[in-house]
Design a protein around this motif. Structure first.
Motif, PDB file in Angstrom:
ATOM      1  N   GLU A 168      21.585 -78.544  48.733  1.00 22.59           N
ATOM      2  CA  GLU A 168      20.186 -78.163  48.804  1.00 22.59           C
ATOM      3  C   GLU A 168      19.785 -77.935  50.250  1.00 22.59           C
ATOM      4  O   GLU A 168      20.207 -78.667  51.142  1.00 22.59           O
ATOM      5  CB  GLU A 168      19.310 -79.258  48.183  1.00 22.59           C
ATOM      6  CG  GLU A 168      19.549 -79.481  46.701  1.00 22.59           C
ATOM      7  CD  GLU A 168      18.633 -80.556  46.140  1.00 22.59           C
ATOM      8  OE1 GLU A 168      17.822 -81.095  46.924  1.00 22.59           O
ATOM      9  OE2 GLU A 168      18.724 -80.836  44.937  1.00 22.59           O
ATOM     10  N   SER A 169      18.977 -76.928  50.458  1.00 23.16           N
ATOM     11  CA  SER A 169      18.493 -76.640  51.805  1.00 23.16           C
ATOM     12  C   SER A 169      17.605 -77.784  52.286  1.00 23.16           C
ATOM     13  O   SER A 169      16.767 -78.300  51.540  1.00 23.16           O
ATOM     14  CB  SER A 169      17.716 -75.323  51.797  1.00 23.16           C
ATOM     15  OG  SER A 169      17.241 -75.016  53.071  1.00 23.16           O
ATOM     16  N   ALA A 170      17.795 -78.205  53.541  1.00 25.05           N
ATOM     17  CA  ALA A 170      17.048 -79.347  54.066  1.00 25.05           C
ATOM     18  C   ALA A 170      16.676 -79.096  55.522  1.00 25.05           C
ATOM     19  O   ALA A 170      17.255 -78.251  56.205  1.00 25.05           O
ATOM     20  CB  ALA A 170      17.863 -80.624  53.938  1.00 25.05           C
ATOM     21  N   HIS A 171      15.718 -79.883  56.013  1.00 22.14           N
ATOM     22  CA  HIS A 171      15.249 -79.749  57.396  1.00 22.14           C
ATOM     23  C   HIS A 171      16.132 -80.507  58.368  1.00 22.14           C
ATOM     24  O   HIS A 171      16.033 -80.320  59.575  1.00 22.14           O
ATOM     25  CB  HIS A 171      13.821 -80.276  57.508  1.00 22.14           C
ATOM     26  CG  HIS A 171      13.731 -81.769  57.372  1.00 22.14           C
ATOM     27  ND1 HIS A 171      14.063 -82.451  56.212  1.00 22.14           N
ATOM     28  CD2 HIS A 171      13.345 -82.732  58.261  1.00 22.14           C
ATOM     29  CE1 HIS A 171      13.883 -83.743  56.383  1.00 22.14           C
ATOM     30  NE2 HIS A 171      13.442 -83.946  57.612  1.00 22.14           N
ATOM     31  N   GLU A 179      22.273 -76.559  54.856  1.00 24.07           N
ATOM     32  CA  GLU A 179      22.669 -76.778  53.469  1.00 24.07           C
ATOM     33  C   GLU A 179      24.148 -77.122  53.429  1.00 24.07           C
ATOM     34  O   GLU A 179      24.961 -76.484  54.101  1.00 24.07           O
ATOM     35  CB  GLU A 179      22.393 -75.508  52.651  1.00 24.07           C
ATOM     36  CG  GLU A 179      22.691 -75.618  51.168  1.00 24.07           C
ATOM     37  CD  GLU A 179      22.333 -74.340  50.428  1.00 24.07           C
ATOM     38  OE1 GLU A 179      22.804 -74.167  49.294  1.00 24.07           O
ATOM     39  OE2 GLU A 179      21.575 -73.511  50.997  1.00 24.07           O
ATOM     40  N   PRO A 222      10.242 -83.858  56.178  1.00 21.35           N
ATOM     41  CA  PRO A 222      10.240 -82.425  56.497  1.00 21.35           C
ATOM     42  C   PRO A 222       9.030 -81.982  57.315  1.00 21.35           C
ATOM     43  O   PRO A 222       9.122 -81.010  58.077  1.00 21.35           O
ATOM     44  CB  PRO A 222      10.241 -81.759  55.116  1.00 21.35           C
ATOM     45  CG  PRO A 222      10.860 -82.769  54.209  1.00 21.35           C
ATOM     46  CD  PRO A 222      10.415 -84.100  54.732  1.00 21.35           C
ATOM     47  N   ASP A 272      19.867 -90.339  54.297  1.00 18.53           N
ATOM     48  CA  ASP A 272      18.933 -89.243  54.552  1.00 18.53           C
ATOM     49  C   ASP A 272      18.330 -89.356  55.950  1.00 18.53           C
ATOM     50  O   ASP A 272      18.244 -90.450  56.514  1.00 18.53           O
ATOM     51  CB  ASP A 272      17.802 -89.273  53.516  1.00 18.53           C
ATOM     52  CG  ASP A 272      18.305 -89.073  52.095  1.00 18.53           C
ATOM     53  OD1 ASP A 272      19.211 -88.235  51.912  1.00 18.53           O
ATOM     54  OD2 ASP A 272      17.802 -89.763  51.183  1.00 18.53           O
ATOM     55  N   SER A 324      16.852 -74.491  58.628  1.00 17.71           N
ATOM     56  CA  SER A 324      17.337 -75.337  57.541  1.00 17.71           C
ATOM     57  C   SER A 324      18.856 -75.412  57.564  1.00 17.71           C
ATOM     58  O   SER A 324      19.539 -74.575  58.164  1.00 17.71           O
ATOM     59  CB  SER A 324      16.869 -74.814  56.182  1.00 17.71           C
ATOM     60  OG  SER A 324      17.424 -73.532  55.928  1.00 17.71           O
TER      61      SER A 324
END
Length: 605
Positions: A28-31, A113, A43, A38, A111
Motif C-alpha cells: 500500500e502506498s504510504a507517506h 510502496e 500522514p 509503522d 509516497s
C-alpha cells in the motif's frame, strides 16, 4: 475466435492478474516506511518533532574544518571534498527522522510502496520537486543517479547496487526497484540515494571528469563561493522547492553557511575564541571544563550546550591494519591492547571524565552482554565456533590497568602473548624468529594534536616491550589518499553506529573491503561469522531476532581485537554564539547529522 481459444485466453489473463495481485499483496502506498512496525508520525504530520516549524529564516554562521579540500564532488573517490556538502546540498527520495531508530518519510518522493516481503519498492515523485537551477526532477534523473552512483560513484554507494535486480519506470512520476536478495532493509536504503541532475554530466565521465562548481542537487543550499583549501560558502536557495514539505519545515533556516579551513585544531580553536567561527563541537570533556572560560563565554556571547543522546557508543580508537604482518596475528593485537594504558592516557588527555568504550554497540540495548554467549546469540555464533577468536563465545572484556603510569602487570601479560606469537627481546629490541624488529607507525592527520599526545604516551609503553612506535603526520590530502589505499599500520578510527544497523555494516566490516580501495573496512577484517551476523540482521522479521544478531556481531568485532578503544562520547558538547538557537525537544540520536545546523536558527536578542 473459437470458444475454446477465448476460454484459454481468459484463463491466461486471469493467471497473470492473480500473479500480479500476489506480487502486490499487502503493498500500500504510504507517506513513510519504518524498519520495524509503522512510522511514528501520521500522514498529516506538520514537521519533525525536534524541529521548530515557526523558526525564523536568516543569519549567517561560520564553521571550521581542519585540513583542506580539492574537490566539490562528494560522490566520487577522486579528490577530497568538505564532508558537509553531501548533507547540505543534496537530497534523496526519502528523508530520515533522527527521533526514531530507522524511519523514512517522503522528501523528493510523495509516497513509498512495498510488499510485505519487501522484495521491491516503488516511489512516486512529487510533482513540485526541483533541482537548484529550477529544472524539474524526472524519473530519468533518478534512474541515472542510481545507476551512475552504483557503478562509478564512491564505494559507499556500490554495495547497494549489486543487490538491485532491475530498476524501471512504472508511471509518469513513479519507479520501482526490484531486489535480487532477501534483505528487508533494502527498501529503506533505496530511499536514501542522493539524486543528481543527469543533463549536467552529458559528455563527461562521472568519477573522473569534473564539472564546473559542484554537482547540481535539489538541496536548500548551493555553493556560492569557494577557494580550494581555504573556504566554501553556501547560500540558501530563496526558491528552494521543498520548504513546505513536512520533513523540511522548520529546517535549513540560516541564509548562509560558510566553512573555513585551518591547519590544525589549535588554530581553529583560537579562531573560535576570536569570534571568527560561530560554533564548535568539543569532544574532550576535560577541555570543555577547563579551556572554555574565555571572555566571550563569561560575557554570555558564547553559550555551552550539552546535547544528550541514546545511540550506541560506536567505536573510536586506534585501528590496526590486519593486512600487514604481524598485525594479522590476534595475539600481537592482544599484546598491543594490553600495552595501551587506557586509565593513565584517559586521565592525561580527558581528565578521566569520559568512560571507555567497551564494545562497538556499548551503551545501548544492542551491545553484547557480559559473560558467555547464550540463547539466540550463541545459536547464531556456534556454527562458526572453530574460526572464532578466543572470547567470542566465552566472553571478552578489554584489559584493565591499575591506573599507574607504568602499567607493569599488563605489560607482563603482553610480553607473554608476544612470546607465544614468536617474538622475543634481543638487546632491548623485540624481534621475530627471522630477526626482524617490530616497528610500527601511527598515521596522523595534520592538526590532530590529541592523537599526537596519545601516540607519545603509548610509544613510551611499547618501548619497554622492545617495540618501536613512530608518529607520521601528513596533510589532509595525503591522509585521505593513504587511508583509501590502506597505507598505514595504525591510525585514528571513528565509526558512529545507529540504533538500526544494517547494510552499512558490510561496508564497514565486509570482506570486499579487504582489497577494494576506499572502503570503511580499515582493519581489513575478513570474517565469515561477521558477514553471517549481518545477513541475520538484514533478514530478521522481529526486533528480538534483530537484537540477537547485532549482539552476536558485536562479540565478533570486539573479540576480534581490531581496534584499541578510546573514550566514549556520552553527550554532545557544542559551544556556539548566543544568536544560534535550537528546539527544546531533542532527537533520540542527539547531536548527529540532521541536528546542527539543520534544525537550528538565528535569533538576535
Amino acid at each position: 475466435m473459437r470458444k475454446e481459444n477465448f476460454l484459454n485466453l481468459r484463463m491466461a489473463l486471469a493467471g497473470i492478474t492473480l500473479a500480479f495481485a500476489a506480487n502486490s499483496a499487502h503493498a500500500e502506498s504510504a507517506h513513510g516506511i519504518a524498519m520495524y512496525g509503522d512510522p511514528a508520525l501520521p500522514p498529516d504530520f506538520v514537521s519533525l518533532p525536534y524541529a521548530n516549524p515557526d523558526a525564523p529564516k536568516g543569519g549567517k554562521v561560520v564553521f571550521g574544518n581542519t585540513g583542506g579540500f580539492d574537490s566539490l564532488n562528494p560522490f566520487t573517490l577522486k579528490g577530497t571534498s568538505p564532508w558537509q556538502l553531501r548533507f547540505w546540498s543534496y537530497e534523496s527520495l526519502m528523508g530520515r527522522s533522527w527521533d526514531e531508530p530507522f524511519t523514512l518519510y517522503g522528501l523528493l518522493a510523495e509516497s513509498v510502496e512495498t510488499p510485505e516481503d519487501r522484495s521491491w519498492v516503488e516511489f512516486t515523485l512529487r510533482e513540485e520537486a526541483r533541482f537548484s537551477d529550477g529544472s524539474p526532477v524526472t524519473i530519468e534523473d533518478v534512474i541515472w543517479s542510481y545507476e551512475t552512483l552504483g557503478t562509478r560513484g564512491h564505494p559507499r554507494y556500490r554495495g547497494f547496487w549489486t543487490k538491485v535486480d532491475r530498476i524501471e519506470q512504472t508511471g509518469p512520476r513513479s519507479l520501482r526497484l526490484t531486489f535480487n536478495v532477501e534483505d528487508r532493509e533494502l527498501a529503506l536504503i533505496a530511499g536514501m540515494r542522493p539524486i543528481l541532475k543527469k543533463a549536467q554530466w552529458e559528455g563527461k565521465e562521472f568519477g573522473t571528469d569534473e564539472v564546473d562548481g559542484a554537482p547540481i542537487g535539489t538541496g536548500a543550499y548551493v555553493v556560492s563561493a569557494y577557494e580550494p583549501g581555504r573556504f566554501v560558502t553556501l547560500r540558501r536557495n530563496p526558491d528552494y522547492w521543498g520548504k513546505d514539505v513536512p520533513l523540511q519545515r522548520g529546517t535549513r533556516n540560516f541564509d548562509e553557511l560558510r566553512i573555513d579551513f585551518f591547519g590544525d585544531q589549535t588554530v581553529l580553536f583560537e579562531a573560535f575564541k576570536a569570534g571568527e567561527l560561530s560554533a564548535l563541537r568539543e569532544f574532550n570533556a576535560d577541555k570543555w571544563d577547563s579551556v572554555y572560560s574565555f571572555p566571550a563565554v563569561t560575557r554570555g556571547d558564547v553559550v555551552k550546550s550539552e546535547i544528550p543522546h541514546q545511540r550506541p557508543s560506536g567505536m573510536t580508537g586506534l585501528v590496526m591494519n590486519t593486512r600487514r604482518a604481524p598485525l594479522d596475528d590476534w595475539r600481537v593485537r592482544e599484546a598491543l591492547l594490553l600495552a595501551f594504558n587506557f586509565e593513565y592516557i584517559n586521565g592525561t588527555v580527558t581528565g578521566g571524565v569520559q568512560p571507555r568504550i567497551t564494545s562497538y554497540f556499548s551503551g545501548s540495548a544492542l551491545g553484547m552482554q557480559p559473560g558467555a554467549a547464550s540463547g539466540e546469540v550463541r545459536a547464531l555464533l556456534e556454527p562458526f565456533a572453530s574460526s572464532l577468536l578466543p572470547g567470542t563465545l566465552e566472553g571478552y572484556a578489554l584489559p584493565q590497568g591499575d591506573g599507574s603510569k607504568r602499567n607493569r602487570r599488563n605489560l607482563r601479560k603482553a610480553m607473554k602473548w608476544l612470546e607465544d606469537a614468536g617474538w622475543t627481546v634481543t638487546d632491548g629490541v623485540l624481534r621475530n624468529r627471522d630477526g626482524q624488529a617490530l616497528d610500527l607507525t601511527v598515521l596522523i592527520r595534520q592538526g590532530d594534536g590529541e592523537m599526537k599526545t596519545v601516540t607519545e604516551i603509548y610509544a613510551r609503553a611499547l618501548e619497554r616491550l622492545g617495540i618501536s612506535l613512530t608518529a607520521e603526520t601528513v596533510d589532509n590530502a595525503q591522509y585521505v589518499e593513504r587511508e583509501n589505499a590502506y597505507d598505514f599500520d595504525l591510525t585514528r578510527y571513528r565509526r558512529e553506529l545507529s540504533l538500526s544497523p544494517g547494510n552499512e555494516q558490510r561496508y564497514y566490516w565486509g570482506s570486499d573491503g579487504v582489497t577494494q580501495p576506499g572502503s570503511r573496512n580499515l582493519m581489513g577484517m575478513d570474517s565469515p561469522a561477521a558477514e553471517a551476523m549481518i545477513d541475520a540482521m538484514l533478514t530478521a522479521k522481529e526486533p528480538e531476532e534483530f537484537t540477537a544478531a547485532v549482539r552476536a556481531l558485536d562479540r565478533v568485532l570486539t573479540a576480534g581485537r581490531y581496534v584499541i578503544p578510546f573514550w566514549s562520547f556520552d553527550v554532545g558538547r557544542i559551544a556556539h554564539i548566543k544568536e544560534m538557537r535550537y528546539p527544546d525537544k531533542l532527537p533520540v540520536y542527539g547531536d548527529r547529522t540532521g541536528f546542527m545546523p539543520e534544525v537550528w536558527w538565528y535569533e538576535a536578542d
